[in-house]
Scaffold this motif. Structure first.
Motif, PDB file in Angstrom:
ATOM      1  N   ARG A  77       0.844  -1.194   0.000  1.00 26.49           N
ATOM      2  CA  ARG A  77       0.000   0.000   0.000  1.00 26.49           C
ATOM      3  C   ARG A  77       0.877   1.241   0.000  1.00 26.49           C
ATOM      4  O   ARG A  77       1.746   1.413   0.843  1.00 26.49           O
ATOM      5  N   ALA A  78       0.613   2.107  -0.961  1.00 28.15           N
ATOM      6  CA  ALA A  78       1.351   3.366  -1.017  1.00 28.15           C
ATOM      7  C   ALA A  78       0.864   4.279   0.097  1.00 28.15           C
ATOM      8  O   ALA A  78      -0.297   4.226   0.499  1.00 28.15           O
ATOM      9  N   ARG A  79       1.751   5.110   0.566  1.00 33.28           N
ATOM     10  CA  ARG A  79       1.410   6.024   1.658  1.00 33.28           C
ATOM     11  C   ARG A  79       0.764   7.283   1.124  1.00 33.28           C
ATOM     12  O   ARG A  79       1.044   7.734   0.024  1.00 33.28           O
ATOM     13  N   ASP A  80      -0.095   7.847   1.928  1.00 29.19           N
ATOM     14  CA  ASP A  80      -0.734   9.121   1.625  1.00 29.19           C
ATOM     15  C   ASP A  80       0.214  10.221   2.094  1.00 29.19           C
ATOM     16  O   ASP A  80       0.357  10.459   3.289  1.00 29.19           O
ATOM     17  N   THR A  81       0.871  10.866   1.164  1.00 29.19           N
ATOM     18  CA  THR A  81       1.855  11.885   1.513  1.00 29.19           C
ATOM     19  C   THR A  81       1.314  13.304   1.383  1.00 29.19           C
ATOM     20  O   THR A  81       2.051  14.260   1.556  1.00 29.19           O
ATOM     21  N   HIS A  82       0.029  13.441   1.082  1.00 30.15           N
ATOM     22  CA  HIS A  82      -0.584  14.766   0.964  1.00 30.15           C
ATOM     23  C   HIS A  82      -0.549  15.459   2.327  1.00 30.15           C
ATOM     24  O   HIS A  82      -0.822  14.827   3.353  1.00 30.15           O
ATOM     25  N   PRO A  83      -0.227  16.747   2.360  1.00 36.47           N
ATOM     26  CA  PRO A  83      -0.133  17.437   3.653  1.00 36.47           C
ATOM     27  C   PRO A  83      -1.413  17.352   4.491  1.00 36.47           C
ATOM     28  O   PRO A  83      -1.346  17.267   5.707  1.00 36.47           O
ATOM     29  N   PRO A 120      -2.274   7.573  -3.691  1.00 38.14           N
ATOM     30  CA  PRO A 120      -2.735   6.307  -4.254  1.00 38.14           C
ATOM     31  C   PRO A 120      -4.259   6.159  -4.255  1.00 38.14           C
ATOM     32  O   PRO A 120      -4.773   5.116  -3.880  1.00 38.14           O
ATOM     33  N   THR A 121      -4.983   7.162  -4.686  1.00 42.54           N
ATOM     34  CA  THR A 121      -6.441   7.105  -4.666  1.00 42.54           C
ATOM     35  C   THR A 121      -6.984   5.991  -5.546  1.00 42.54           C
ATOM     36  O   THR A 121      -6.366   5.618  -6.543  1.00 42.54           O
ATOM     37  N   ARG A 158      -8.141  -0.609  -8.570  1.00 40.26           N
ATOM     38  CA  ARG A 158      -6.748  -0.452  -8.154  1.00 40.26           C
ATOM     39  C   ARG A 158      -6.430   1.030  -7.926  1.00 40.26           C
ATOM     40  O   ARG A 158      -7.048   1.901  -8.532  1.00 40.26           O
ATOM     41  N   ALA A 159      -5.451   1.269  -7.083  1.00 40.29           N
ATOM     42  CA  ALA A 159      -5.015   2.641  -6.827  1.00 40.29           C
ATOM     43  C   ALA A 159      -4.413   3.229  -8.101  1.00 40.29           C
ATOM     44  O   ALA A 159      -3.788   2.531  -8.888  1.00 40.29           O
TER      45      ALA A 159
END
Length: 153
Positions: free
Chosen positions: A21-27, A89-90, A151-152
């Motif tokens: 799972r990719a990380r959510d890096t949005h502030p 990764p939405t 899929r993301a």
């Protein structure tokens, strides 16, 4: 004891690093916030689904509390579909942002099915309750079919 604790922490970090799972890096972590709410949707709706399918006894107070909790949750995730909320990764399809009126219509339909579920939740009318739970579940599926990718992106 400290070695055991250190080993547990290291193992946890290693397993987290191996996650696909990719990380959510949005502030503002918009994706993470809406996903958390959607997971709570599922946790809240599942026991009601068991009642609707006659796999769990109907207990009026519990069922009503779950329906009200779902109603409260149902109002929350939509603000996190902000214009800057479309980032990896939405799993949300571009249609969420490209067709906002259709997305709003699907959202409104979902909200109305949840409101109907709340209306019948305390009635002990199991056919009406089952129909209302089914309508909520179908509304979720319809929205996913239209606005969620497998899929993301």
């Amino acid at each position: 004891m400290p070695k055991l604790l250190l080993s547990l922490i290291a193992s946890t970090c290693f397993l987290a690093a191996c996650s696909d799972r990719a990380r959510d890096t949005h502030p503002q972590q918009l994706l993470s916030k809406r996903l958390a709410i959607f997971k709570n949707f599922t946790k809240t709706l599942e026991p009601m689904g068991l009642v609707a399918r006659d796999r769990k006894d109907y207990v009026k107070a519990e069922f009503m509390a779950s329906a009200l909790a779902l109603q409260e949750l149902s109002k929350q995730p939509w603000v996190y579909f902000a214009p800057d909320g479309n980032y990896p990764p939405t799993r949300a399809k571009p249609e969420v942002w490209n067709k906002p009126s259709e997305f709003k219509q699907a959202t409104d339909h979902y909200l109305s099915t949840v409101d109907k579920l709340v209306e019948v939740s305390g009635s002990a009318d199991l056919p009406a309750i089952s129909a209302a739970v089914d309508a909520v579940q179908k509304s979720c599926k319809s929205c996913h079919d239209q606005f969620r990718s497998d899929r993301a992106q």
